[in-house]
Design an enzyme around this catalytic site. Structure first.
Site, PDB file in Angstrom:
ATOM      1  CE1 TYR A   1       1.220  -0.135   4.218  1.00  0.00           C
ATOM      2  CE2 TYR A   1       0.152   1.976   4.148  1.00  0.00           C
ATOM      3  CZ  TYR A   1       1.039   0.979   4.905  1.00  0.00           C
ATOM      4  OH  TYR A   1       1.615   1.157   6.115  1.00  0.00           O
TER       5      TYR A   1
ATOM      6  CE  LYS B   1       3.635   3.384   3.597  1.00  0.00           C
ATOM      7  NZ  LYS B   1       4.135   3.606   4.810  1.00  0.00           N
TER       8      LYS B   1
ATOM      9  CD  GLU C   1      10.140   1.954  10.381  1.00  0.00           C
ATOM     10  OE1 GLU C   1       9.984   2.807   9.561  1.00  0.00           O
ATOM     11  OE2 GLU C   1      10.141   0.619   9.883  1.00  0.00           O
TER      12      GLU C   1
ATOM     13  CG  LEU D   1       8.053   2.022   4.697  1.00  0.00           C
ATOM     14  CD1 LEU D   1       8.141   3.637   4.075  1.00  0.00           C
ATOM     15  CD2 LEU D   1       8.370   0.977   3.680  1.00  0.00           C
TER      16      LEU D   1
HETATM   17  C1  PLP Z   1       4.890   4.564   5.610  1.00  0.00           C
HETATM   18  C2  PLP Z   1       5.690   4.472   6.769  1.00  0.00           C
HETATM   19  C3  PLP Z   1       6.599   5.436   7.433  1.00  0.00           C
HETATM   20  C4  PLP Z   1       6.439   6.821   6.658  1.00  0.00           C
HETATM   21  O1  PLP Z   1       6.909   6.848   5.575  1.00  0.00           O
HETATM   22  P1  PLP Z   1       6.291   8.047   4.623  1.00  0.00           P
HETATM   23  O2  PLP Z   1       6.600   7.638   3.057  1.00  0.00           O
HETATM   24  O3  PLP Z   1       6.954   9.250   5.014  1.00  0.00           O
HETATM   25  O4  PLP Z   1       4.788   8.165   4.960  1.00  0.00           O
HETATM   26  C5  PLP Z   1       7.738   5.081   8.267  1.00  0.00           C
HETATM   27  N1  PLP Z   1       7.702   3.932   8.884  1.00  0.00           N
HETATM   28  C6  PLP Z   1       6.682   2.868   8.466  1.00  0.00           C
HETATM   29  C7  PLP Z   1       6.726   1.583   9.126  1.00  0.00           C
HETATM   30  C8  PLP Z   1       5.678   2.982   7.436  1.00  0.00           C
HETATM   31  O5  PLP Z   1       4.835   2.134   7.079  1.00  0.00           O
END
Ligand code: PLP
Length: 283
Positions: free
Chosen positions: A32, A146, A178, A202
């Site tokens: 996604y 993702k 993260e 990610l």
């Molecule tokens: C989507 C997501 C992010 C943030 O990514 P953006 O592209 O900045 O929205 C960070 N960590 C995880 C685990 C995510 O799924």
């Protein structure tokens, strides 16, 4: 208006029909993206689209549209729903087949769905900051995808919420990776630290924009994991994502960081990011 994208068609929400044997539903077998909409336009659309195709490629899903057509489909959805400030959520699954773990032997159609949501910027949190709770990162080893499989993130976020926190600060042993849905950063002695873009995080699009902002404002970056043991000795701490932008982390496990106030570098980065998204400086 409430149109949704179902494969290549815009339909009404009630007209969408999904199978009980959709592999996304049964296995989380899909990926996604969340793309931010400011003033009716997608922010960093191309980067999100590229990552959507990369995530799909990493799990061997072939998206049956060119990137240009996909971009247009998403844009048409935003226009149909007349979204000005909000987000578009889009996912694709490997399709619907009798439940067997391996990929369908006879290829089936992938299932794409997308919808929009009105959303306001979290301006209060941008100024006042948020609290986080440190939680062991028990997710799988392909966090660079993702993926729709979000159980590790869901459980971590829930534990954070139950403890009155906005986000989980995930760590593998002593190394901070993260957040459950955000990237994490520390600033110490005028240097920004964040986990490198490996399989353990990610690589956020917002993260990439922030690293460019660091260059612009003269903040050196070291892509190196932050130590959990010394996390409270950092001068500033913040998190980022498409929906949150940059939020100062002012409390970790109930203990204040930077006396509980937004740091100077964090504020400068917020301003630099706002310049890119074309928003008013909030405070
Ligand atoms: C989507 C997501 C992010 C943030 O990514 P953006 O592209 O900045 O929205 C960070 N960590 C995880 C685990 C995510 O799924």
């Amino acid at each position: 208006m409430n149109w949704v994208l179902w494969n290549d068609r815009l339909v009404k929400d009630e007209d969408i029909k999904l199978s009980k044997e959709d592999r996304g539903y049964q296995f989380g077998d899909g990926i996604y993206e969340v793309i931010r909409i400011y003033n009716g336009n997608m922010f960093t659309a191309q980067e999100h689209i590229d990552r959507f195709y990369e995530s799909a490629d990493k799990i061997k899903i072939v998206i049956p549209y060119t990137k240009d057509l996909f971009h247009k489909m998403i844009y048409d959805l935003i226009e149909a729903n007349e979204v000005t400030s909000g987000q578009v959520y889009v996912q694709i699954t490997r399709g619907a087949t009798p439940r067997l773990h391996h990929f369908p032997i006879t290829p089936v159609e992938t299932v794409l769905t997308a919808y929009t949501k009105e959303y306001k910027r979290p301006v209060t949190e941008m100024v006042n900051g948020v609290a986080v709770k440190t939680i062991e990162d028990i997710r799988w080893l392909r966090c660079d995808i993702k993926s729709l499989n979000l159980l590790g993130s869901v459980l971590a976020k829930q534990e954070a919420y139950e403890n009155g926190c906005f986000e989980a600060l995930l760590h593998r042993g002593d190394l901070i990776t993260e957040g459950s849905s955000t990237n994490m950063y520390a600033i110490k002695d005028g240097v920004l630290y964040t986990h490198p873009a490996t399989n353990l995080i990610l690589n956020g699009i917002t993260r990439r924009v922030i690293l460019t902002c660091c260059e612009e404002i003269g903040l050196p970056v070291v892509e190196q994991p932050i130590s959990l043991a010394t996390v409270l000795s950092n001068d500033e701490f913040f998190l980022s994502s498409t929906t949150t932008e940059i939020l100062p982390v002012t409390t970790i496990n109930g203990i204040k960081v930077n006396k509980g106030i937004r740091g100077e570098w964090t504020h400068k980065l917020q301003i630099a990011l706002e310049a890119k998204i074309g928003q008013e400086v909030h405070a």
